[in-house]
Design a protein around this motif. Structure first.
Motif, PDB file in Angstrom:
ATOM      1  N   LEU A  13     106.983   3.671 -66.400  1.00  9.64           N
ATOM      2  CA  LEU A  13     107.007   2.158 -67.086  1.00  9.64           C
ATOM      3  C   LEU A  13     108.555   1.541 -66.685  1.00  9.64           C
ATOM      4  N   ARG A  14     108.428   0.504 -66.484  1.00  9.72           N
ATOM      5  CA  ARG A  14     110.084  -0.289 -66.165  1.00  9.72           C
ATOM      6  C   ARG A  14     110.815  -0.019 -67.396  1.00  9.72           C
ATOM      7  N   ASP A  15     112.119  -0.304 -67.247  1.00  7.56           N
ATOM      8  CA  ASP A  15     112.943  -0.219 -68.412  1.00  7.56           C
ATOM      9  C   ASP A  15     113.041  -1.371 -69.192  1.00  7.56           C
ATOM     10  N   GLU A  16     112.044  -2.535 -69.191  1.00  7.65           N
ATOM     11  CA  GLU A  16     112.268  -3.635 -69.740  1.00  7.65           C
ATOM     12  C   GLU A  16     111.107  -3.413 -71.041  1.00  7.65           C
ATOM     13  N   VAL A  17     110.545  -2.202 -71.475  1.00  4.17           N
ATOM     14  CA  VAL A  17     109.889  -2.085 -72.609  1.00  4.17           C
ATOM     15  C   VAL A  17     110.726  -2.018 -73.736  1.00  4.17           C
ATOM     16  N   SER A  18     110.356  -2.900 -74.739  1.00  7.39           N
ATOM     17  CA  SER A  18     111.177  -3.152 -75.744  1.00  7.39           C
ATOM     18  C   SER A  18     111.145  -2.294 -76.887  1.00  7.39           C
ATOM     19  N   GLU A  19     111.938  -1.925 -77.824  1.00  9.19           N
ATOM     20  CA  GLU A  19     112.043  -0.708 -79.054  1.00  9.19           C
ATOM     21  C   GLU A  19     110.663  -0.915 -79.702  1.00  9.19           C
ATOM     22  N   LEU A  88     117.531   8.955 -64.024  1.00  7.25           N
ATOM     23  CA  LEU A  88     116.878   9.078 -62.793  1.00  7.25           C
ATOM     24  C   LEU A  88     116.938   7.669 -62.135  1.00  7.25           C
ATOM     25  N   PRO A  89     117.070   7.625 -60.644  1.00 13.95           N
ATOM     26  CA  PRO A  89     117.327   6.273 -59.845  1.00 13.95           C
ATOM     27  C   PRO A  89     116.311   5.257 -60.593  1.00 13.95           C
ATOM     28  N   ARG A  90     115.136   5.425 -60.800  1.00 15.01           N
ATOM     29  CA  ARG A  90     114.257   4.361 -61.448  1.00 15.01           C
ATOM     30  C   ARG A  90     114.488   4.448 -63.055  1.00 15.01           C
ATOM     31  N   LYS A  91     114.969   3.697 -63.657  1.00 19.15           N
ATOM     32  CA  LYS A  91     114.996   3.616 -64.922  1.00 19.15           C
ATOM     33  C   LYS A  91     113.758   3.369 -65.543  1.00 19.15           C
ATOM     34  N   GLY A  92     113.728   3.675 -66.838  1.00 19.12           N
ATOM     35  CA  GLY A  92     112.302   3.377 -67.597  1.00 19.12           C
ATOM     36  C   GLY A  92     111.830   4.493 -68.511  1.00 19.12           C
ATOM     37  N   TRP A  93     110.611   4.556 -68.606  1.00 18.74           N
ATOM     38  CA  TRP A  93     110.032   5.744 -69.064  1.00 18.74           C
ATOM     39  C   TRP A  93     108.729   6.311 -68.452  1.00 18.74           C
ATOM     40  N   CYS A 114      95.490  -1.813 -69.896  1.00 19.54           N
ATOM     41  CA  CYS A 114      95.897  -3.161 -69.201  1.00 19.54           C
ATOM     42  C   CYS A 114      97.427  -3.292 -69.728  1.00 19.54           C
ATOM     43  N   TRP A 115      97.805  -3.110 -70.589  1.00 17.78           N
ATOM     44  CA  TRP A 115      99.429  -3.343 -71.195  1.00 17.78           C
ATOM     45  C   TRP A 115     100.097  -2.440 -70.395  1.00 17.78           C
ATOM     46  N   LEU A 116      99.628  -1.076 -70.159  1.00 16.82           N
ATOM     47  CA  LEU A 116     100.465  -0.208 -69.395  1.00 16.82           C
ATOM     48  C   LEU A 116     100.640  -0.852 -67.987  1.00 16.82           C
ATOM     49  N   ALA A 117      99.524  -1.123 -67.305  1.00 22.44           N
ATOM     50  CA  ALA A 117      99.743  -1.858 -66.125  1.00 22.44           C
ATOM     51  C   ALA A 117     100.709  -2.867 -65.883  1.00 22.44           C
ATOM     52  N   GLU A 122     106.724  -0.292 -59.625  1.00 22.04           N
ATOM     53  CA  GLU A 122     105.761  -0.764 -58.605  1.00 22.04           C
ATOM     54  C   GLU A 122     105.587   0.144 -57.850  1.00 22.04           C
ATOM     55  N   THR A 123     105.799   1.355 -58.011  1.00 24.87           N
ATOM     56  CA  THR A 123     105.152   2.590 -57.422  1.00 24.87           C
ATOM     57  C   THR A 123     103.641   2.865 -57.619  1.00 24.87           C
ATOM     58  N   HIS A 124     103.221   2.122 -58.664  1.00 29.57           N
ATOM     59  CA  HIS A 124     101.735   2.302 -59.192  1.00 29.57           C
ATOM     60  C   HIS A 124     100.955   1.207 -58.429  1.00 29.57           C
ATOM     61  N   LEU A 125     101.579   0.414 -57.756  1.00 35.85           N
ATOM     62  CA  LEU A 125     100.837  -0.737 -57.225  1.00 35.85           C
ATOM     63  C   LEU A 125      99.899  -0.061 -56.046  1.00 35.85           C
TER      64      LEU A 125
END
Length: 158
Positions: A13-19, A88-93, A114-117, A122-125
């Motif tokens: 997941l991208r690093d923009e997921v909120s707390e 890691l270089p790609r931040k997030g979760w 759907c929410w996870l998607a 972008e590596t999951h596209l």
């Protein structure tokens, strides 16, 4: 005969997921307490019979990917993890989950997928515009099917 499937999810997941979202996601994975307010999957309707014998619909939230321990039908272990990618270089979760799931649960789990998607790296596209979120295998088969989300719909294998 059982309709149980093995569900394997592996999503960065991208690093923009909120707390707030992380707290709810952790609850769905069996890793934390239920938040007071749900925003990812919000409705868990269940029909119950009240004291007068009348069926009524109540809301009964439950974590969708919280199975732990030995799997009863698919073998191996049921588990879920959510770890930070801060170093890691790609931040997030990074989220990984292996669960047993019945087709009756596809709709609710599909909402979460759907929410996870929408928050997947972008590596999951995939080339077809879909987002690869994991694998699904009927417990009596050997080869899993790829699970994709496209246009906010999970492409559940037939």
């Amino acid at each position: 005969m059982s309709d149980i499937h093995e569900l394997r999810i592996a999503v960065d997941l991208r690093d923009e997921v909120s707390e707030t979202e992380l707290a709810e996601l952790s609850w769905h994975l069996g890793l934390g307490p239920r938040p007071e307010r749900l925003s990812i999957v919000v409705d868990f309707p269940v029909v119950v019979v009240d004291d007068s014998g009348t069926p009524v619909v109540e809301d009964d939230p439950y974590p969708l990917l919280a199975g732990q321990g030995a799997a009863s039908r698919v073998g191996g272990e049921l588990c879920s993890t959510l770890v930070s990618r801060a170093d890691l270089p790609r931040k997030g979760w990074s989220l990984t989950s292996r669960q047993e799931i019945h087709p009756d649960e596809f709709e609710k789990v599909g909402e979460l997928l759907c929410w996870l998607a929408t928050r997947a790296d972008e590596t999951h596209l995939l080339g077809n515009g879909a987002v690869g979120v994991g694998l699904l295998r009927f417990h009596e088969t050997e080869v899993p099917d790829v699970l994709q989300v496209k246009a906010r719909q999970v492409d559940w294998p037939a």
